[in-house]
Design a protein around this motif. Sequence first.
Motif, PDB file in Angstrom:
ATOM      1  N   PRO A 179      33.232  22.694 -24.554  1.00  0.00           N
ATOM      2  CA  PRO A 179      33.611  21.431 -24.201  1.00  0.00           C
ATOM      3  C   PRO A 179      31.890  20.042 -24.670  1.00  0.00           C
ATOM      4  O   PRO A 179      31.468  20.764 -23.644  1.00  0.00           O
ATOM      5  CB  PRO A 179      34.902  20.954 -23.636  1.00  0.00           C
ATOM      6  CG  PRO A 179      34.195  22.307 -22.154  1.00  0.00           C
ATOM      7  CD  PRO A 179      33.542  23.137 -23.129  1.00  0.00           C
ATOM      8  N   SER A 180      32.149  19.122 -24.545  1.00  0.00           N
ATOM      9  CA  SER A 180      31.385  18.822 -24.804  1.00  0.00           C
ATOM     10  C   SER A 180      31.676  17.862 -22.934  1.00  0.00           C
ATOM     11  O   SER A 180      32.305  17.453 -22.154  1.00  0.00           O
ATOM     12  CB  SER A 180      30.713  17.045 -25.346  1.00  0.00           C
ATOM     13  OG  SER A 180      31.722  16.679 -25.294  1.00  0.00           O
ATOM     14  N   ILE A 181      29.645  17.197 -22.379  1.00  0.00           N
ATOM     15  CA  ILE A 181      30.472  15.990 -21.133  1.00  0.00           C
ATOM     16  C   ILE A 181      31.487  15.772 -21.308  1.00  0.00           C
ATOM     17  O   ILE A 181      32.429  15.124 -20.890  1.00  0.00           O
ATOM     18  CB  ILE A 181      29.294  15.632 -20.029  1.00  0.00           C
ATOM     19  CG1 ILE A 181      28.416  16.614 -19.711  1.00  0.00           C
ATOM     20  CG2 ILE A 181      29.463  14.386 -19.862  1.00  0.00           C
ATOM     21  CD1 ILE A 181      27.527  15.656 -19.070  1.00  0.00           C
ATOM     22  N   GLY A 182      32.009  13.931 -21.779  1.00  0.00           N
ATOM     23  CA  GLY A 182      32.752  13.641 -22.449  1.00  0.00           C
ATOM     24  C   GLY A 182      34.139  13.847 -22.294  1.00  0.00           C
ATOM     25  O   GLY A 182      35.382  13.605 -22.059  1.00  0.00           O
ATOM     26  N   GLU A 183      34.163  14.971 -23.203  1.00  0.00           N
ATOM     27  CA  GLU A 183      35.611  15.405 -23.447  1.00  0.00           C
ATOM     28  C   GLU A 183      36.441  16.262 -22.759  1.00  0.00           C
ATOM     29  O   GLU A 183      37.467  16.218 -21.601  1.00  0.00           O
ATOM     30  CB  GLU A 183      35.757  16.717 -24.362  1.00  0.00           C
ATOM     31  CG  GLU A 183      36.684  17.848 -24.973  1.00  0.00           C
ATOM     32  CD  GLU A 183      36.660  18.880 -25.660  1.00  0.00           C
ATOM     33  OE1 GLU A 183      36.707  19.562 -26.125  1.00  0.00           O
ATOM     34  OE2 GLU A 183      35.393  19.503 -26.271  1.00  0.00           O
ATOM     35  N   TYR A 184      35.705  16.760 -21.653  1.00  0.00           N
ATOM     36  CA  TYR A 184      35.857  17.572 -20.156  1.00  0.00           C
ATOM     37  C   TYR A 184      36.305  16.538 -19.210  1.00  0.00           C
ATOM     38  O   TYR A 184      36.724  16.497 -18.569  1.00  0.00           O
ATOM     39  CB  TYR A 184      35.312  18.941 -20.022  1.00  0.00           C
ATOM     40  CG  TYR A 184      35.758  19.500 -18.790  1.00  0.00           C
ATOM     41  CD1 TYR A 184      36.563  20.665 -19.639  1.00  0.00           C
ATOM     42  CD2 TYR A 184      35.922  19.652 -17.784  1.00  0.00           C
ATOM     43  CE1 TYR A 184      37.908  21.543 -18.559  1.00  0.00           C
ATOM     44  CE2 TYR A 184      36.782  20.929 -16.985  1.00  0.00           C
ATOM     45  CZ  TYR A 184      37.701  20.990 -17.614  1.00  0.00           C
ATOM     46  OH  TYR A 184      38.442  21.900 -16.864  1.00  0.00           O
ATOM     47  N   ALA A 185      35.306  15.817 -19.071  1.00  0.00           N
ATOM     48  CA  ALA A 185      35.297  14.539 -18.244  1.00  0.00           C
ATOM     49  C   ALA A 185      36.787  13.398 -18.440  1.00  0.00           C
ATOM     50  O   ALA A 185      36.862  13.195 -17.080  1.00  0.00           O
ATOM     51  CB  ALA A 185      34.444  13.544 -18.215  1.00  0.00           C
ATOM     52  N   HIS A 186      36.886  13.626 -19.114  1.00  0.00           N
ATOM     53  CA  HIS A 186      37.972  12.877 -19.755  1.00  0.00           C
ATOM     54  C   HIS A 186      39.744  13.578 -19.469  1.00  0.00           C
ATOM     55  O   HIS A 186      40.171  13.416 -18.821  1.00  0.00           O
ATOM     56  CB  HIS A 186      38.299  12.507 -21.396  1.00  0.00           C
ATOM     57  CG  HIS A 186      39.157  11.859 -22.082  1.00  0.00           C
ATOM     58  ND1 HIS A 186      39.431  10.239 -21.412  1.00  0.00           N
ATOM     59  CD2 HIS A 186      40.512  11.584 -22.206  1.00  0.00           C
ATOM     60  CE1 HIS A 186      40.994   9.962 -21.751  1.00  0.00           C
ATOM     61  NE2 HIS A 186      41.454  11.235 -22.858  1.00  0.00           N
ATOM     62  N   LEU A 187      39.202  15.285 -19.607  1.00  0.00           N
ATOM     63  CA  LEU A 187      40.459  15.771 -19.731  1.00  0.00           C
ATOM     64  C   LEU A 187      40.745  15.170 -17.828  1.00  0.00           C
ATOM     65  O   LEU A 187      41.761  15.240 -17.248  1.00  0.00           O
ATOM     66  CB  LEU A 187      40.459  16.970 -19.901  1.00  0.00           C
ATOM     67  CG  LEU A 187      41.416  18.359 -19.849  1.00  0.00           C
ATOM     68  CD1 LEU A 187      42.382  17.393 -20.722  1.00  0.00           C
ATOM     69  CD2 LEU A 187      40.788  19.404 -20.709  1.00  0.00           C
ATOM     70  N   LEU A 188      39.981  15.557 -17.092  1.00  0.00           N
ATOM     71  CA  LEU A 188      39.858  15.769 -15.675  1.00  0.00           C
ATOM     72  C   LEU A 188      40.630  14.719 -15.672  1.00  0.00           C
ATOM     73  O   LEU A 188      41.568  14.498 -14.713  1.00  0.00           O
ATOM     74  CB  LEU A 188      38.179  15.990 -15.044  1.00  0.00           C
ATOM     75  CG  LEU A 188      37.972  16.964 -15.043  1.00  0.00           C
ATOM     76  CD1 LEU A 188      36.411  17.165 -14.767  1.00  0.00           C
ATOM     77  CD2 LEU A 188      38.959  18.204 -14.126  1.00  0.00           C
ATOM     78  N   GLU A 189      40.292  13.434 -15.857  1.00  0.00           N
ATOM     79  CA  GLU A 189      40.145  12.038 -14.975  1.00  0.00           C
ATOM     80  C   GLU A 189      41.739  11.839 -15.149  1.00  0.00           C
ATOM     81  O   GLU A 189      42.291  11.078 -15.113  1.00  0.00           O
ATOM     82  CB  GLU A 189      39.145  10.995 -15.679  1.00  0.00           C
ATOM     83  CG  GLU A 189      37.879  11.253 -15.414  1.00  0.00           C
ATOM     84  CD  GLU A 189      37.242   9.951 -16.337  1.00  0.00           C
ATOM     85  OE1 GLU A 189      37.037   9.728 -17.196  1.00  0.00           O
ATOM     86  OE2 GLU A 189      35.670  10.086 -15.500  1.00  0.00           O
ATOM     87  N   SER A 190      41.841  12.330 -16.929  1.00  0.00           N
ATOM     88  CA  SER A 190      43.400  11.800 -16.982  1.00  0.00           C
ATOM     89  C   SER A 190      44.340  12.541 -16.334  1.00  0.00           C
ATOM     90  O   SER A 190      45.402  12.677 -16.541  1.00  0.00           O
ATOM     91  CB  SER A 190      43.823  12.377 -18.653  1.00  0.00           C
ATOM     92  OG  SER A 190      43.931  13.278 -18.952  1.00  0.00           O
ATOM     93  N   HIS A 191      43.708  13.493 -15.707  1.00  0.00           N
ATOM     94  CA  HIS A 191      44.700  14.350 -14.217  1.00  0.00           C
ATOM     95  C   HIS A 191      44.542  14.186 -13.152  1.00  0.00           C
ATOM     96  O   HIS A 191      45.077  15.018 -11.840  1.00  0.00           O
ATOM     97  CB  HIS A 191      44.487  15.921 -15.037  1.00  0.00           C
ATOM     98  CG  HIS A 191      45.042  16.473 -15.740  1.00  0.00           C
ATOM     99  ND1 HIS A 191      44.720  16.299 -16.946  1.00  0.00           N
ATOM    100  CD2 HIS A 191      45.901  17.165 -16.415  1.00  0.00           C
ATOM    101  CE1 HIS A 191      45.207  16.963 -17.834  1.00  0.00           C
ATOM    102  NE2 HIS A 191      47.115  17.319 -17.997  1.00  0.00           N
ATOM    103  N   GLY A 192      44.452  13.357 -13.063  1.00  0.00           N
ATOM    104  CA  GLY A 192      43.817  12.423 -11.724  1.00  0.00           C
ATOM    105  C   GLY A 192      43.274  12.815 -11.082  1.00  0.00           C
ATOM    106  O   GLY A 192      42.939  12.340  -9.538  1.00  0.00           O
ATOM    107  N   LEU A 193      41.998  13.106 -11.641  1.00  0.00           N
ATOM    108  CA  LEU A 193      40.763  13.754 -11.043  1.00  0.00           C
ATOM    109  C   LEU A 193      39.169  12.445 -11.482  1.00  0.00           C
ATOM    110  O   LEU A 193      38.879  12.544 -12.546  1.00  0.00           O
ATOM    111  CB  LEU A 193      39.930  15.442 -11.501  1.00  0.00           C
ATOM    112  CG  LEU A 193      41.887  16.320 -10.991  1.00  0.00           C
ATOM    113  CD1 LEU A 193      41.120  17.545 -11.343  1.00  0.00           C
ATOM    114  CD2 LEU A 193      41.326  16.307  -9.688  1.00  0.00           C
TER     115      LEU A 193
END
Length: 259
Positions: A164-178
């Motif tokens: 993934p890209s930075i944006g893709e994975y960062a969004h994934l983490l943030e959407s799970h409370g990280l």
Amino acid sequence: MASDTVYAHHVWDTDRYQNQHSFVWEYGAALIDLLSPQSGQQILDLGCGTGELTHALAETGAVASGIDSDAAMVAKAQQQYPQLSFAIADARNFVVAQPVDGIFSNAALHWVKPPEQAVQAMANALKPGGKLVVEFGGKGNVQAIVGAVETVRQQKKLCPWYFPSIGEYAHLLESHGLDVTFAALIDRPTPLNDGTQGLANWLKMFGSNLFVGLNEMTIESVIQDVESLLRSQMYDGNQWVADYRRLRLVAVKQSHKPA
């Protein structure tokens, strides 16, 4: 990290992993400083492989344990470091007895699909305020190698990994409370061991899913053609250099649920 249903055909050779591909965990040692584990903290090494980095984490004074989905890797880790705890577990649905202070993962998460399940499992395993440090293949990782295999096989979309890209994975983490506190996509040209055999050994160790449906003789032929395509750009006369790009992120579990 080893096989689940997405990459069930991949077979890990623990001796080859240690002897020819030690760069995998040697590069990961730098991540320990980002985690900065404290004495007594409970740290989980997700995708621990043969346990070298779990051991390095324990050397800081942390209470480190490791999980991997490959039984041979876990057995080798337990043999090498009998004083530590290792277990077979799937990154997508593992659970811990008690929430941990930190999760560390090196060169594992690009093997795991769907990624959302792994992120949910990691978020569930962390204490509020707990820290996550991960590094794995990012967007563009081994693009030249995969592209050469696709050209030789005259097939597209053979890549079995999740990059993934930075944006893709960062969004994934943030959407799970990280909360993501650091993110970088790092070009890391990586020298491969064993001279002229470096690329072939890498493909046999990590790229078996690129050759699904081919017999051994055909695989050898494809690898030779891939070497011919890449030699001018990736072989310096002494060793092969793989076009690695690593995604490195640090995140902290929110102490409260997002609104």
